[in-house]
Design an enzyme around this catalytic site. Structure first.
Site, PDB file in Angstrom:
ATOM      1  N   VAL A  66      37.377  56.548  38.317  1.00 30.64           N
ATOM      2  CA  VAL A  66      36.121  55.486  37.480  1.00 30.64           C
ATOM      3  C   VAL A  66      34.975  55.442  38.704  1.00 30.64           C
ATOM      4  CG1 VAL A  66      37.537  54.386  36.184  1.00 30.64           C
ATOM      5  CG2 VAL A  66      37.516  53.375  38.189  1.00 30.64           C
ATOM      6  N   ASN A  92      39.678  46.609  37.447  1.00 32.42           N
ATOM      7  CA  ASN A  92      40.574  46.254  38.449  1.00 32.42           C
ATOM      8  C   ASN A  92      40.600  47.282  39.522  1.00 32.42           C
ATOM      9  OD1 ASN A  92      43.189  44.878  39.691  1.00 32.42           O
ATOM     10  ND2 ASN A  92      43.864  47.092  39.183  1.00 32.42           N
ATOM     11  N   SER A 150      37.244  39.628  45.094  1.00 31.32           N
ATOM     12  CA  SER A 150      38.235  39.368  46.100  1.00 31.32           C
ATOM     13  C   SER A 150      37.540  38.181  47.051  1.00 31.32           C
ATOM     14  CB  SER A 150      37.897  40.618  46.975  1.00 31.32           C
ATOM     15  OG  SER A 150      38.533  40.493  48.307  1.00 31.32           O
ATOM     16  N   TYR A 164      33.277  46.947  51.808  1.00 29.14           N
ATOM     17  CA  TYR A 164      33.883  46.220  50.742  1.00 29.14           C
ATOM     18  C   TYR A 164      33.817  44.994  50.308  1.00 29.14           C
ATOM     19  CZ  TYR A 164      38.580  44.631  48.510  1.00 29.14           C
ATOM     20  OH  TYR A 164      39.514  43.951  47.580  1.00 29.14           O
ATOM     21  N   ALA A 166      31.029  43.310  50.533  1.00 29.45           N
ATOM     22  CA  ALA A 166      29.820  43.278  50.145  1.00 29.45           C
ATOM     23  C   ALA A 166      29.784  43.762  48.547  1.00 29.45           C
ATOM     24  CB  ALA A 166      28.678  44.002  50.883  1.00 29.45           C
ATOM     25  N   LYS A 168      32.373  43.783  46.587  1.00 29.35           N
ATOM     26  CA  LYS A 168      32.893  42.577  45.680  1.00 29.35           C
ATOM     27  C   LYS A 168      32.049  41.503  45.340  1.00 29.35           C
ATOM     28  CE  LYS A 168      37.268  44.409  44.822  1.00 29.35           C
ATOM     29  NZ  LYS A 168      37.489  44.483  43.679  1.00 29.35           N
TER      30      LYS A 168
END
Ligand code: NAD
Length: 258
Positions: A66, A92, A150, A164, A166, A168
């Site tokens: 994805v 997810n 998160s 990561y 940023a 989220k």
């Protein structure tokens, strides 16, 4: 309690292990029709599907990376071909990719982290939108998009996890736009924001390290994937959350209180 999930068609990206797999199991127990997705075919796929299909629902596996936009479209098409529509989408798939502090970040790493955590959710949601809208119109209730944020989306992330965090935070934010412009389509958008869960995400830590970190949280330990799963059921169920949209539910043992 989640009786209205029986027969609902649920696509869960990145769900061959961890938090996603626990969600697949929970929806299967509720009698839903579920697609488990992963980049690669799991080695034990046949046995896993046999187990999951004994829980009361129907579970299939759909392979797709994805972080690739075209694959997001193909995944949605394959799901609709199998089940005839989509009632619930759970974005997810996500992860750190690697830990890299600012001086080590290059374009390739930026792309890898944002493609996996942001672009994936954006593109799967985009392709699923007409199907979610059609399902809501057909059954007279609402369809549901649940994205996985998160604690790092608030805090900025731990060592080497700035991109990561940023990515989220970007998800936490773009959901507001989707709510503003697609509520009229009968779709609710909510986010489950985990704290620190004991999954492959933390495979770089030994048990002692995990226990030490966990002891610093009010709950005194890491979360377990099955402790996150009921929040997905709640947001997917129109009976439970039909008037709830645009929210972020923090499942974090008190680690962070926004
Ligand atoms: P995990 O590594 O156990 O599971 C990740 C899943 O995503 C796996 O099933 C993997 O196959 C799949 N995946 C990875 N790349 C993919 C791709 N390109 N295409 C399709 N599938 C892909 O991790 P987890 O802890 O279960 O994480 C699930 C979600 O929860 C992620 O979005 C993660 O960022 C988020 N999260 C986890 C924690 C934690 O502490 N574990 C904390 C906050 C947020």
């Amino acid at each position: 309690m989640f009786d209205d999930l029986k027969g609902k068609r649920v696509l869960i990206t990145g769900s061959t292990q961890g938090i996603g797999l626990a969600a697949v199991e929970a929806f299967a127990r509720a009698g839903a029709k579920v697609a488990m997705n992963g980049r690669r075919v799991p080695a034990d796929l046949e046995a896993t599907l046999a187990r999951l299909n004994g829980l009361g629902g129907e579970v299939v596996f759909l392979q797709a990376d994805v972080s690739d936009s075209a694959a997001c479209g193909t995944l949605v098409e394959a799901f609709v071909e199998r089940f005839g529509g989509i009632d619930v989408l759970i974005n997810n798939a996500g992860g750190l990719v690697a830990r890299k502090p600012l001086p080590e970040i290059d374009d390739a790493f930026f792309d890898a982290v944002t493609d996996l955590n942001s672009r994936s959710a954006l593109m799967v949601t985009k392709h699923a939108l007409p199907h979610l809208k059609a399902a809501a119109a057909q059954n007279g209730t609402t369809s549901s998009v649940i994205s996985v944020g998160s604690v790092a989306g608030y805090t900025g992330g731990g060592p080497g996890a700035g991109l990561y965090g940023a990515a989220k935070a970007w998800l936490h934010n773009i959901q507001k736009n989707w709510v503003a412009f697609h509520t009229k389509d009968g779709i609710r958008f909510n986010m489950v924001s985990p704290g620190t869960f004991d999954t492959a995400f933390h495979a770089d830590k030994d048990e002692d390290t995990k226990a030490r970190i966990g002891s610093g949280f009010p709950m005194g330990r890491f979360g377990r994937p099955e402790e996150c799963a009921p929040t997905f059921l709640f947001f997917a169920s129109h009976a439970c959350s039909g008037y709830i949209t645009g929210q972020v539910l923090d499942v974090n043992g008190g680690q962070y209180m926004p």
